[in-house]
Scaffold this motif. Structure first.
Motif, PDB file in Angstrom:
ATOM      1  N   GLY A 135     -18.151 -35.674 -12.118  1.00  0.00           N
ATOM      2  CA  GLY A 135     -19.324 -36.075 -11.621  1.00  0.00           C
ATOM      3  C   GLY A 135     -20.274 -34.990 -11.038  1.00  0.00           C
ATOM      4  O   GLY A 135     -21.044 -35.226 -10.313  1.00  0.00           O
ATOM      5  N   LYS A 136     -20.310 -33.694 -11.578  1.00  0.00           N
ATOM      6  CA  LYS A 136     -21.043 -32.791 -11.195  1.00  0.00           C
ATOM      7  C   LYS A 136     -21.381 -31.842 -12.530  1.00  0.00           C
ATOM      8  O   LYS A 136     -20.699 -31.952 -13.421  1.00  0.00           O
ATOM      9  CB  LYS A 136     -20.179 -31.833 -10.227  1.00  0.00           C
ATOM     10  CG  LYS A 136     -19.981 -32.274  -8.936  1.00  0.00           C
ATOM     11  CD  LYS A 136     -19.953 -30.988  -8.035  1.00  0.00           C
ATOM     12  CE  LYS A 136     -19.930 -31.580  -6.553  1.00  0.00           C
ATOM     13  NZ  LYS A 136     -20.522 -30.565  -5.498  1.00  0.00           N
ATOM     14  N   LEU A 137     -22.691 -30.896 -12.217  1.00  0.00           N
ATOM     15  CA  LEU A 137     -22.799 -30.356 -13.492  1.00  0.00           C
ATOM     16  C   LEU A 137     -22.607 -29.030 -12.909  1.00  0.00           C
ATOM     17  O   LEU A 137     -22.467 -28.474 -12.048  1.00  0.00           O
ATOM     18  CB  LEU A 137     -24.417 -30.251 -13.677  1.00  0.00           C
ATOM     19  CG  LEU A 137     -24.972 -31.605 -13.739  1.00  0.00           C
ATOM     20  CD1 LEU A 137     -26.585 -31.574 -13.766  1.00  0.00           C
ATOM     21  CD2 LEU A 137     -24.735 -31.811 -15.184  1.00  0.00           C
ATOM     22  N   PRO A 138     -22.252 -28.019 -14.004  1.00  0.00           N
ATOM     23  CA  PRO A 138     -22.364 -28.276 -15.562  1.00  0.00           C
ATOM     24  C   PRO A 138     -21.093 -28.915 -15.975  1.00  0.00           C
ATOM     25  O   PRO A 138     -19.972 -28.727 -15.266  1.00  0.00           O
ATOM     26  CB  PRO A 138     -22.460 -26.957 -16.071  1.00  0.00           C
ATOM     27  CG  PRO A 138     -21.719 -25.991 -15.052  1.00  0.00           C
ATOM     28  CD  PRO A 138     -21.708 -26.640 -13.529  1.00  0.00           C
ATOM     29  N   PRO A 197     -25.588 -35.886 -12.754  1.00  0.00           N
ATOM     30  CA  PRO A 197     -24.362 -35.435 -13.214  1.00  0.00           C
ATOM     31  C   PRO A 197     -23.319 -36.525 -13.465  1.00  0.00           C
ATOM     32  O   PRO A 197     -21.959 -36.099 -13.404  1.00  0.00           O
ATOM     33  CB  PRO A 197     -24.073 -34.676 -11.868  1.00  0.00           C
ATOM     34  CG  PRO A 197     -24.757 -35.365 -10.855  1.00  0.00           C
ATOM     35  CD  PRO A 197     -25.920 -36.081 -11.385  1.00  0.00           C
ATOM     36  N   TYR A 235     -24.481 -20.126  -2.751  1.00  0.00           N
ATOM     37  CA  TYR A 235     -25.119 -21.492  -3.436  1.00  0.00           C
ATOM     38  C   TYR A 235     -25.453 -22.458  -2.416  1.00  0.00           C
ATOM     39  O   TYR A 235     -26.727 -23.155  -2.474  1.00  0.00           O
ATOM     40  CB  TYR A 235     -24.099 -22.321  -4.170  1.00  0.00           C
ATOM     41  CG  TYR A 235     -24.200 -23.466  -4.767  1.00  0.00           C
ATOM     42  CD1 TYR A 235     -24.913 -23.962  -5.864  1.00  0.00           C
ATOM     43  CD2 TYR A 235     -23.423 -24.728  -4.100  1.00  0.00           C
ATOM     44  CE1 TYR A 235     -25.222 -25.002  -6.314  1.00  0.00           C
ATOM     45  CE2 TYR A 235     -23.674 -25.912  -4.654  1.00  0.00           C
ATOM     46  CZ  TYR A 235     -24.644 -25.817  -5.729  1.00  0.00           C
ATOM     47  OH  TYR A 235     -24.873 -27.362  -6.084  1.00  0.00           O
ATOM     48  N   GLN A 295     -23.050 -33.298   2.147  1.00  0.00           N
ATOM     49  CA  GLN A 295     -22.130 -32.006   1.713  1.00  0.00           C
ATOM     50  C   GLN A 295     -22.620 -30.691   2.463  1.00  0.00           C
ATOM     51  O   GLN A 295     -21.513 -30.194   2.740  1.00  0.00           O
ATOM     52  CB  GLN A 295     -22.709 -32.165   0.237  1.00  0.00           C
ATOM     53  CG  GLN A 295     -22.426 -33.146  -0.777  1.00  0.00           C
ATOM     54  CD  GLN A 295     -22.556 -32.758  -2.110  1.00  0.00           C
ATOM     55  OE1 GLN A 295     -23.265 -31.617  -2.349  1.00  0.00           O
ATOM     56  NE2 GLN A 295     -22.551 -33.561  -3.167  1.00  0.00           N
ATOM     57  N   ASP A 301     -16.903 -28.070 -14.472  1.00  0.00           N
ATOM     58  CA  ASP A 301     -16.638 -26.956 -13.370  1.00  0.00           C
ATOM     59  C   ASP A 301     -16.894 -25.840 -14.162  1.00  0.00           C
ATOM     60  O   ASP A 301     -16.079 -25.532 -15.101  1.00  0.00           O
ATOM     61  CB  ASP A 301     -15.474 -27.004 -12.735  1.00  0.00           C
ATOM     62  CG  ASP A 301     -15.583 -25.740 -11.452  1.00  0.00           C
ATOM     63  OD1 ASP A 301     -15.955 -26.269 -10.515  1.00  0.00           O
ATOM     64  OD2 ASP A 301     -15.086 -24.626 -11.952  1.00  0.00           O
ATOM     65  N   SER A 302     -17.865 -25.011 -13.929  1.00  0.00           N
ATOM     66  CA  SER A 302     -18.164 -23.754 -14.484  1.00  0.00           C
ATOM     67  C   SER A 302     -16.953 -22.844 -14.614  1.00  0.00           C
ATOM     68  O   SER A 302     -16.741 -22.063 -15.694  1.00  0.00           O
ATOM     69  CB  SER A 302     -19.589 -22.762 -14.158  1.00  0.00           C
ATOM     70  OG  SER A 302     -19.153 -22.378 -12.714  1.00  0.00           O
ATOM     71  N   GLU A 305     -20.627 -18.786  -5.017  1.00  0.00           N
ATOM     72  CA  GLU A 305     -20.679 -20.097  -5.446  1.00  0.00           C
ATOM     73  C   GLU A 305     -20.145 -21.123  -4.513  1.00  0.00           C
ATOM     74  O   GLU A 305     -20.468 -22.179  -4.224  1.00  0.00           O
ATOM     75  CB  GLU A 305     -19.374 -20.459  -6.375  1.00  0.00           C
ATOM     76  CG  GLU A 305     -19.654 -19.871  -8.014  1.00  0.00           C
ATOM     77  CD  GLU A 305     -18.791 -20.462  -8.955  1.00  0.00           C
ATOM     78  OE1 GLU A 305     -17.645 -20.863  -8.501  1.00  0.00           O
ATOM     79  OE2 GLU A 305     -19.072 -20.095 -10.093  1.00  0.00           O
ATOM     80  N   GLU A 306     -19.533 -20.594  -3.348  1.00  0.00           N
ATOM     81  CA  GLU A 306     -18.983 -21.210  -2.241  1.00  0.00           C
ATOM     82  C   GLU A 306     -19.905 -20.929  -1.144  1.00  0.00           C
ATOM     83  O   GLU A 306     -19.587 -21.694  -0.063  1.00  0.00           O
ATOM     84  CB  GLU A 306     -17.631 -21.297  -1.930  1.00  0.00           C
ATOM     85  CG  GLU A 306     -16.648 -21.371  -3.451  1.00  0.00           C
ATOM     86  CD  GLU A 306     -16.682 -22.654  -3.743  1.00  0.00           C
ATOM     87  OE1 GLU A 306     -17.099 -23.723  -3.077  1.00  0.00           O
ATOM     88  OE2 GLU A 306     -16.389 -22.977  -4.995  1.00  0.00           O
TER      89      GLU A 306
HETATM   90  N1  LIG Z   1     -18.661 -24.865  -8.511  1.00  0.00           N
HETATM   91  C1  LIG Z   1     -19.057 -25.795  -9.181  1.00  0.00           C
HETATM   92  C2  LIG Z   1     -20.294 -26.415  -8.485  1.00  0.00           C
HETATM   93  C3  LIG Z   1     -20.788 -27.822  -9.337  1.00  0.00           C
HETATM   94  C4  LIG Z   1     -22.046 -28.127  -8.503  1.00  0.00           C
HETATM   95  O1  LIG Z   1     -22.013 -28.337  -7.483  1.00  0.00           O
HETATM   96  N2  LIG Z   1     -23.050 -28.847  -9.211  1.00  0.00           N
HETATM   97  C5  LIG Z   1     -24.013 -29.334  -8.691  1.00  0.00           C
HETATM   98  C6  LIG Z   1     -25.354 -29.253  -9.429  1.00  0.00           C
HETATM   99  S1  LIG Z   1     -25.527 -27.305  -9.346  1.00  0.00           S
HETATM  100  C7  LIG Z   1     -23.999 -31.015  -8.858  1.00  0.00           C
HETATM  101  O2  LIG Z   1     -23.770 -31.691  -9.867  1.00  0.00           O
HETATM  102  N3  LIG Z   1     -24.277 -31.639  -7.872  1.00  0.00           N
HETATM  103  C8  LIG Z   1     -24.293 -33.151  -7.957  1.00  0.00           C
HETATM  104  C9  LIG Z   1     -23.511 -33.784  -6.806  1.00  0.00           C
HETATM  105  O3  LIG Z   1     -23.003 -33.087  -6.110  1.00  0.00           O
HETATM  106  O4  LIG Z   1     -23.533 -35.070  -6.766  1.00  0.00           O
HETATM  107  C10 LIG Z   1     -19.479 -25.204 -10.612  1.00  0.00           C
HETATM  108  O5  LIG Z   1     -19.849 -23.907 -10.764  1.00  0.00           O
HETATM  109  O6  LIG Z   1     -19.380 -25.927 -11.578  1.00  0.00           O
END
Ligand SMILES: N[C@@H](CCC(=O)N[C@@H](CS)C(=O)NCC(=O)O)C(=O)O
Length: 211
Positions: free
Chosen positions: A27-30, A21, A81, A125, A41-42, A77-78
């Motif tokens: 630094g996160k997906l999506p 990501p 998830y 985390q 961030d979705s 989500e919080e």
């Molecule tokens: N609330 C955020 C959550 C994003 C998230 O936690 N993504 C995860 C994958 S599902 C991620 O990229 N994790 C990688 C990390 O934390 O390094 C959203 O919906 O975009």
């Protein structure tokens, strides 16, 4: 879940799968790229797309209905998830699968180094969130309660907020389908399977948007 909203508002798009990501703005997906802008961030992605294309899947909802949808969104989500993340990354029997799938695009030699570091990061985390401080049974009980709340609220309705799909259906689908259909053994998966109103709704959404 943001791809499902893109389907709902009928905006053409191309999916790109990345091994990590890190290139995303948070630094996160999506994350998405549109007209030279990168948005992570979705929630922000959905907000951006609905405003930019002037098509809001929640347009028919009252303020009170939007408030209920916002609360369910946070539950999904919080909270829920993180129970899914726990099952995938920390339950020993599932870790082998997660390593090969979630981290499967990282070349094997690098994966051997990255995998334990990524796992340690996820453990931190989970502890930081708080859910990772509970015992396994407690985590599963929390996740199953969330699934039960969604199933009870859905009841016999076609979609969470009534007869038509809205963005909260996309959020719920994104997470519930991941628990129900990924090859990860879990009491959460069993709880969804017991709630036939949820499973039939997942099937219906898959047919409608991803046939
Ligand atoms: N609330 C955020 C959550 C994003 C998230 O936690 N993504 C995860 C994958 S599902 C991620 O990229 N994790 C990688 C990390 O934390 O390094 C959203 O919906 O975009």
């Amino acid at each position: 879940m943001s791809d499902l909203v893109v389907h709902m508002i009928e905006v053409p798009y191309r999916s790109v799968v990345d091994a990590t990501p890190f290139k995303g703005p948070k630094g996160k997906l999506p994350w998405i790229e549109h007209e030279g802008r990168r948005i992570g961030d979705s929630g922000f992605i959905i907000e951006y797309l609905t405003q930019r294309f002037g098509r809001d899947p929640d347009t028919a909802l009252s303020q009170a209905e939007r408030a209920v949808a916002a609360a369910f969104r946070r539950l999904l989500e919080e909270n829920l998830y993180w129970t899914m993340v726990y099952d995938r990354w920390l339950v020993e029997a599932n870790w082998a699968i997660t390593k090969e799938t979630v981290l499967g695009r990282i070349p094997a030699p690098a994966r051997m180094i990255v995998a334990p570091l990524a796992r340690r990061g996820v453990r931190q985390q989970l502890v930081g969130h708080g859910i990772g401080r509970h015992a396994r049974d407690e985590i599963h009980a929390i996740g199953c309660k969330d699934i039960g709340a969604i199933a009870d609220f859905l009841g016999a309705k076609s979609y969470l907020m009534g007869d038509a799909p809205t963005s909260i259906d996309a959020v719920a689908y994104g997470l519930l389908a991941n628990i129900a259909w990924a090859p990860i053994a879990s009491p959460l998966k069993e709880e969804i399977a017991k709630r036939t109103n949820l499973t039939s709704r997942l099937d219906r959404m898959r047919e409608r948007y991803f046939a």
